[in-house]
Design a protein around this motif. Structure first.
Motif, PDB file in Angstrom:
ATOM      1  N   ALA A  52       0.499   4.173  -2.747  1.00 60.92           N
ATOM      2  CA  ALA A  52       0.174   5.537  -2.327  1.00 60.92           C
ATOM      3  C   ALA A  52       1.037   6.583  -3.018  1.00 60.92           C
ATOM      4  N   GLU A  53       2.153   6.137  -3.618  1.00 62.12           N
ATOM      5  CA  GLU A  53       3.017   7.069  -4.344  1.00 62.12           C
ATOM      6  C   GLU A  53       2.493   7.372  -5.746  1.00 62.12           C
ATOM      7  N   ALA A 111      -2.510   2.012   4.395  1.00 60.68           N
ATOM      8  CA  ALA A 111      -1.489   2.846   3.760  1.00 60.68           C
ATOM      9  C   ALA A 111      -2.113   3.899   2.847  1.00 60.68           C
ATOM     10  N   LEU A 112      -3.249   3.562   2.210  1.00 54.06           N
ATOM     11  CA  LEU A 112      -3.915   4.500   1.311  1.00 54.06           C
ATOM     12  C   LEU A 112      -4.873   5.440   2.037  1.00 54.06           C
ATOM     13  N   GLY A 129       0.806  -1.215   0.000  1.00 52.42           N
ATOM     14  CA  GLY A 129       0.000   0.000   0.000  1.00 52.42           C
ATOM     15  C   GLY A 129       0.838   1.263   0.000  1.00 52.42           C
ATOM     16  N   ALA A 130       1.974   1.219   0.684  1.00 49.29           N
ATOM     17  CA  ALA A 130       2.864   2.387   0.693  1.00 49.29           C
ATOM     18  C   ALA A 130       3.399   2.674  -0.707  1.00 49.29           C
ATOM     19  N   ASP A 148      -0.536   8.520  -8.393  1.00 55.50           N
ATOM     20  CA  ASP A 148      -1.772   9.306  -8.447  1.00 55.50           C
ATOM     21  C   ASP A 148      -2.986   8.445  -8.727  1.00 55.50           C
ATOM     22  N   ARG A 171      -7.904   4.474   3.161  1.00 57.00           N
ATOM     23  CA  ARG A 171      -9.222   4.163   2.650  1.00 57.00           C
ATOM     24  C   ARG A 171      -9.881   3.087   3.514  1.00 57.00           C
ATOM     25  N   TYR A 185      -3.700   5.361  -7.990  1.00 57.77           N
ATOM     26  CA  TYR A 185      -4.197   4.565  -6.867  1.00 57.77           C
ATOM     27  C   TYR A 185      -4.709   5.438  -5.730  1.00 57.77           C
ATOM     28  N   ARG A 186      -4.272   6.673  -5.683  1.00 55.72           N
ATOM     29  CA  ARG A 186      -4.825   7.587  -4.682  1.00 55.72           C
ATOM     30  C   ARG A 186      -6.268   7.947  -5.003  1.00 55.72           C
TER      31      ARG A 186
END
Length: 239
Positions: A108-109, A147-148, A104-105, A111, A150, A113-114
């Protein structure tokens, strides 16, 4: 209580040091989940950094996905296979969650997946879950979602029947084994949302496609992305 807890932790580390689940070496101070050496040498796909990648293309004509990635390449042997089997068949759910946090980390980097709204683990049938004690995909999803930042939705999608393990079937039989396997019980919770479907290992894609199709039939205005912990290289070809 805190002092006693710290003391017990020190004694446990002294007599039963934590080991890397990949290579078996003791985990040093500050090491998390796997040792530094194995983390550096991990067979990472880097697919999450690529908008158009072999995993995305492997879904062409099967399931309309926004994005798709895997953290690791999966092979038939070695330490990473042991790590996956450790949480898949031996109940090490903490390891699954930690791997989800790592994955997840990385997501998260990016766009794309954010933009995910909700994380949905591919569900197990209640009989299989009762036998195993847990669903490893849920713990992966928990780590990724944490990590996200969500939520995890464990209840909206379920399995209709307790199908036999995919590992026992040929390529063609795997698709038949998961036909019409899933149903959406709470479509209102997924309506209009960007869903990240999470599973542990992807081979023929049959299970993921069946799950995604069921969601899109019930909730046609949603969007689907895919995240699996490991994918087999030899299956990353368009059928």
């Amino acid at each position: 209580m805190s002092i006693l807890s710290d003391l017990w932790g020190d004694l446990r580390a002294l007599f039963f040091p934590l080991q890397c689940p990949v290579c078996g070496r003791p985990l040093g101070d500050g090491m998390r989940t796997v040792c530094t050496r194995c983390r550096i040498e991990a067979p990472l796909t880097e697919y999450w950094r690529q908008f158009d990648n072999p995993l995305v293309r492997s879904f062409w004509g099967l399931l309309p996905v926004m994005h798709a990635s895997a953290l690791l390449f999966f092979s038939g042997g070695g330490g990473w296979r042991r790590l996956i089997h450790d949480f898949k068949y031996r109940g090490n759910w903490r390891l699954a969650r930690e791997m989800g946090i790592w994955y997840g980390a990385e997501l998260a980097e990016c766009d794309w997946y954010r933009a995910v709204d909700v994380v949905v683990p591919v569900p197990l049938h209640w009989r299989k879950r009762l036998r195993r004690g847990d669903n490893q995909s849920e713990y992966l999803a928990e780590g990724i979602a944490a990590a996200l930042g969500r939520e995890v939705d464990r209840r909206s999608v379920s399995r209709r029947r307790n199908n036999s393990s995919q590992t026992r079937h040929s390529h063609e039989e795997r698709w038949e084994n998961v036909a019409d396997l899933f149903r959406v019980r709470r479509p209102e919770r997924l309506r209009g949302r960007h869903i990240l479907l999470v599973d542990d290992v992807l081979t023929t894609r049959a299970t993921m496609v069946s799950c995604g199709e069921a969601i899109l039939r019930a909730v046609p205005d949603c969007r689907i992305s895919v995240a699996v912990l490991a994918a087999s290289k030899r299956h990353l070809v368009h059928p």
